[in-house]
Enzyme design. Structure first.
Site, PDB file in Angstrom:
ATOM      1  N   CYS A  35     -17.580 109.288   9.461  1.00 29.31           N
ATOM      2  CA  CYS A  35     -18.950 108.543   9.382  1.00 29.31           C
ATOM      3  C   CYS A  35     -20.049 109.662   8.781  1.00 29.31           C
ATOM      4  O   CYS A  35     -19.431 110.820   8.676  1.00 29.31           O
ATOM      5  CB  CYS A  35     -19.228 108.014  10.662  1.00 29.31           C
ATOM      6  SG  CYS A  35     -19.581 109.088  11.966  1.00 29.31           S
ATOM      7  N   CYS A  38     -19.989 113.173  10.300  1.00 30.85           N
ATOM      8  CA  CYS A  38     -18.977 114.211   9.851  1.00 30.85           C
ATOM      9  C   CYS A  38     -19.666 115.088   8.815  1.00 30.85           C
ATOM     10  O   CYS A  38     -19.375 116.316   8.542  1.00 30.85           O
ATOM     11  CB  CYS A  38     -17.832 113.389   9.254  1.00 30.85           C
ATOM     12  SG  CYS A  38     -16.841 112.614  10.688  1.00 30.85           S
ATOM     13  N   ASP A 496     -25.132  98.084 -26.134  1.00 29.48           N
ATOM     14  CA  ASP A 496     -24.840  98.580 -27.169  1.00 29.48           C
ATOM     15  C   ASP A 496     -24.214  97.229 -28.185  1.00 29.48           C
ATOM     16  O   ASP A 496     -23.769  96.232 -27.660  1.00 29.48           O
ATOM     17  CB  ASP A 496     -23.599  99.774 -27.302  1.00 29.48           C
ATOM     18  CG  ASP A 496     -23.336 100.150 -28.582  1.00 29.48           C
ATOM     19  OD1 ASP A 496     -24.014 100.446 -29.445  1.00 29.48           O
ATOM     20  OD2 ASP A 496     -21.818 100.073 -28.845  1.00 29.48           O
ATOM     21  N   ASP A 693     -19.811 101.407 -25.016  1.00 29.02           N
ATOM     22  CA  ASP A 693     -18.073 101.402 -25.300  1.00 29.02           C
ATOM     23  C   ASP A 693     -17.854 102.964 -24.813  1.00 29.02           C
ATOM     24  O   ASP A 693     -16.783 103.298 -24.806  1.00 29.02           O
ATOM     25  CB  ASP A 693     -17.853 101.256 -26.894  1.00 29.02           C
ATOM     26  CG  ASP A 693     -18.374 102.294 -27.619  1.00 29.02           C
ATOM     27  OD1 ASP A 693     -19.031 102.977 -27.297  1.00 29.02           O
ATOM     28  OD2 ASP A 693     -18.440 101.991 -28.828  1.00 29.02           O
ATOM     29  N   ASP A 697     -22.089 106.664 -26.881  1.00 30.32           N
ATOM     30  CA  ASP A 697     -23.128 106.231 -25.817  1.00 30.32           C
ATOM     31  C   ASP A 697     -23.542 107.015 -24.865  1.00 30.32           C
ATOM     32  O   ASP A 697     -23.931 106.955 -23.802  1.00 30.32           O
ATOM     33  CB  ASP A 697     -23.038 104.743 -25.561  1.00 30.32           C
ATOM     34  CG  ASP A 697     -22.893 103.740 -26.582  1.00 30.32           C
ATOM     35  OD1 ASP A 697     -23.551 104.125 -27.581  1.00 30.32           O
ATOM     36  OD2 ASP A 697     -22.107 102.920 -26.684  1.00 30.32           O
TER      37      ASP A 697
END
Length: 819
Positions: A35, A38, A496, A693, A697
């Site tokens: 958690c 930690c 795009d 893609d 980009d």
């Protein structure tokens, strides 16, 4: 354990460049995180070392990034501290074997079964049946824990699981029967419960005690310290009762509190490990898609060899029904390919000469020869697996807040408990003339139990990790904290064109040549042949399909976003955007009307010039994705503003935008200009996502608040993206956003619930009127509520998750292979 002598000398870290001047950075992978507290423990322990400048710990990806001064401290010293405080390490440069994760889960499952048996026995030893309320708590524990125990044991078979569940209940039944028949007297009940408490603390959960000790000696007051303080407070309370100093003292209930507190922490640890292991099953599914062998074609002969021996450039035969062993390009034959297990797309896709194949997909009825383009770590599946495992998750803002609160919360609870204990001792002595020890002890232990913080610590990570597993099952990989928190707040999505709104498989549609059409196409194909750009591959494929001889080109140079330069038989050749050729001094007037006409119907036009003279233009078309219109419509309905950004010409962009329903267009922009566009849209604090893609980009994907890479192709730049859509479906973007919103909403609910129970419970406990066991019950209700909320009100999710992991240990797997 990872920390044996053999592995201590092994380099269990990865070196990375630090953004701090004069500093080095290492990345360590840590097992045993449960958690947020930690992460705080690790950051404190490492941050206090001389020479350590900055520590960032990711719970969801179990790793730490440490910036340090190499002149003052060595990586071995840093990692030794991690081992000292009780955490195991494994090599961050390698995938952790799934068998190891499942073995950990099995080990923790066995620990939980022992703790459950002890808890039920402790409850039976203190149970007084006096109405429905008196049996409500033991009944709820049985209803929750026994089915969990059965599910843990189920891989051994239904009969064994049922017998195992009965064996866990049996000691409790015998204990209750012994009390009712008088075989176990009240004094003996206290002693038996005390033995149970010591057995759980020192026998079942010694790892918690060890971690608490290592943290406490460094002055770190974390959840392990608070747990052990509460556990030993319960033991101390029970020992007081064994002395017989106070009449009618609840000796056994105090010991039972210790058993139940430890049991619940073990339950929390096991649940956290279960969810994390479950979320990694999506990666295992991807790994299992890769075949072990391939049919290598050499000198006309086929030979079955291990995939590991295949190299780029080799030719492999893929027969009907085979799973494609490697990434490659079809060089002979025609077939259909089922990509559903990779992309989630159920419709078979046709593949012919020049088309790409993804390793792991299933070949249809055709037999094809495939030239290998990528192997090993460079393959599509390996990229996805590596980045799922190795992603550097950033904690969402709400986690930062929870961490800050928790770091002062634990010492505050300890102080309040001490004040409550001393306050009732001194106050009652001052008022009544004698200290009310019983009430004071009740108050102190009640505060410690009510303040047990693991409910808060697991509130956010549990919601996030669960959402990541759900997303992965849908073909969506959510890599970072931004994917979970920020994506739900996105107001603008930049899309795009090629490969995102369109199929990404452009084909040559028209050719306008000043001279010979075939010569024009062959020249363009020769210049474009070294390029991997979709338009380049389309031109080369068109030339190959016409049976043209493609000349050899020299001096190839790609001008990103514009075109290419090359030399063919000593003649300089330019191929690219008309504007690119115009800037190079090429006269486009002879075909300017043709360029306009083709762009008006949505074509992407590529011009070709040789020796400074225009030779013609090639028009390419790319079909709109069938899911693009629906995806854009859903975006608008969700209040999201879609923006089309493309390097293509304005007319082609407008044609695509009109078809899918996008009003805002930015056309003719280079990759770096897309990043500038994202910055412009972010002005005023707007949240912006970028969908691309993943090839050109990358700058915009990194600039965006949330970068989304479409993974239907084989060149996804997952390095730059927060979300990777492995499934070839644009509507998955909206599913990812819904997952993000749901996850963040659940996180806020969990945190609120946790603090609500603690906020009410701690003041109530200070009164000294809250019976110790009921304090534990109230805390258990808080954590149980969080788990139920995280599971979305569908308990079956938990049992499905249990049944899906931890089926075999490594030894079991070895036995299966021997068979």
């Amino acid at each position: 354990m990872t920390t044996d002598t053999a592995t201590k000398d092994e380099q269990l870290w990865d070196e990375e460049p630090s953004h701090l001047e004069g500093r080095a950075r290492i990345r360590a992978r840590i097992a045993g995180l449960h958690c947020s507290l930690c992460t705080g423990t690790i950051e404190k322990a490492l941050g206090r070392q001389a020479g350590v400048d900055q520590v960032a710990v990711s719970l969801t990806h179990e790793q730490a990034l440490i910036d340090y001064d190499p002149k003052l401290i060595k990586p071995q010293e840093i990692l030794a501290t991690l081992r000292d405080i009780g955490y195991d390490l494994y090599d961050p440069r390698k995938l952790r074997p799934f068998e190891d994760e499942e073995a950990d889960l099995i080990r923790e499952g066995k620990r939980l079964l022992l703790a459950v048996a002890a808890s039920l026995t402790a409850i039976a030893l203190i149970l007084e049946v006096s109405g429905i309320w008196s049996v409500l708590v033991p009944a709820s524990v049985v209803v929750l824990m026994v089915p969990v125990a059965y599910a843990i044991l189920l891989p051994a078979g239904k009969t064994r699981a049922a017998l195992g569940a009965l064996a866990i209940i049996a000691p409790a039944g015998l204990a209750y029967a012994g009390r009712e028949t008088g075989l176990i007297t009240d004094p003996a009940t206290g002693w038996v419960t005390g033995v149970l408490a010591l057995a759980v603390v020192f026998g079942v959960a010694p790892h918690i005690l060890r971690m608490a000790y290592q943290a406490a000696r460094r002055g770190i007051l974390n959840q392990h310290v608070l747990l052990e303080v509460g556990a030993f407070a319960g033991i101390a309370g029970g020992i007081i009762g064994l002395t017989g100093i106070f009449p009618d003292y609840p000796t056994a209930p105090f010991f039972a509190v210790t058993v139940l507190v430890a049991n619940y922490h073990i339950f929390s640890e096991w649940l956290s490990l279960l969810v994390k292991t479950r979320s990694s099953q999506a990666v295992r599914k991807l790994l299992e898609l890769q075949p072990d062998t391939a049919r290598l074609v050499r000198e006309g002969r086929e030979e079955e060899v291990p995939v590991a021996q295949i190299s780029v450039g080799d030719i492999v035969r893929v027969r009907p029904g085979d799973r494609v062993p490697v990434d490659g390009r079809v060089i002979e034959g025609h077939t259909t390919v089922d990509l559903s297990l990779v992309t989630g797309e159920p419709v078979p896709i046709e593949r012919a000469t020049g088309d790409e194949l993804i390793g792991g997909s299933i070949n249809g009825a055709g037999s094809v020869l495939v030239e290998v383009t990528r192997t090993g770590a460079d393959s599509f599946l390996a990229q996805v697996v590596r980045h799922v495992e190795d992603a550097r998750a950033l904690k969402p803002g709400i986690l930062h807040l929870v961490d800050r609160v928790l770091r002062v919360y634990t010492p505050t609870v300890l102080i309040v408990a001490a004040v409550a204990l001393l306050g009732w001792l001194v106050g009652s002595w001052a008022v009544a003339g004698e200290p009310d020890v019983r009430r004071a002890v009740f108050a102190g232990i009640g505060v410690l139990v009510m303040g047990y913080p693991c409910a808060v610590g697991i509130a956010a990570p549990l919601a996030i990790v669960r959402a990541a597993g759900e997303a992965a099952d849908k073909g969506i990989i959510m890599r970072t904290g931004e994917a979970f928190q920020t994506f739900g707040q996105v107001q603008t999505i930049v899309l795009d064109k090629t490969g995102t709104l369109t199929e990404g498989r452009p084909t040559v549609r028209e050719i306008e040549a000043i001279g010979d059409e075939e010569q024009l196409l062959a020249t363009a194909a020769a210049a474009e042949n070294p390029s991997e750009h979709p338009l380049a591959r389309a031109i080369v494929t068109a030339a190959e399909q016409r049976g043209l001889t493609i000349p050899t080109s020299d001096d190839f140079e790609s001008v990103t976003g514009l075109g290419v330069r090359a030399s063919i038989e000593g003649n300089p050749v330019l191929v690219g955007r008309p504007a690119f050729l115009h800037d190079q001094g090429i006269d486009l007037n002879p075909l300017s009307s043709a360029v306009t006409r083709l762009e008006d119907i949505g074509r992407t036009v590529v011009a070709v010039a040789v020796d400074g003279r225009l030779q013609g233009v090639i028009a390419l078309g790319d079909d709109i994705r069938p899911d693009a219109i629906r995806a854009v419509t859903e975006m608008r309905e969700a209040g999201i503003r879609p923006v089309l950004a493309t390097g293509d010409n304005g007319r082609a962009a407008a044609h695509v935008a009109a078809e899918v329903g996008i009003e805002e267009i930015r056309a003719g922009i280079l990759p770096e200009e897309k990043a500038a566009l994202v910055r412009e849209l972010q002005a005023g604090g707007n949240r912006v996502a970028m969908v691309g893609d993943g090839i050109n980009d990358a700058p915009a994907l990194m600039q965006a608040d949330v970068g989304i890479a479409m993974g239907g192709g084989t060149d996804i730049a997952v390095e730059s993206a927060d979300v990777v859509i492995v499934r070839d479906d644009l509507t998955a973007i909206l599913e990812a956003q819904r997952t993000s919103r749901s996850s963040y909403r659940r996180t806020r609910q969990n945190v609120s619930l946790a603090f609500l129970f603690n906020g009410i419970g701690i003041p109530a406990a200070t009164t000294g009127l809250v019976y110790p066991v009921w304090a534990m019950v109230a805390m258990a209700l808080s954590v149980t509520t969080i788990f139920i909320n995280s599971l979305g009100g569908r308990p079956s999710l938990l049992f499905e998750a249990i049944s899906s992991v931890g089926r075999t240990t490594p030894d079991d797997g070895e036995d299966e292979r021997k068979k």
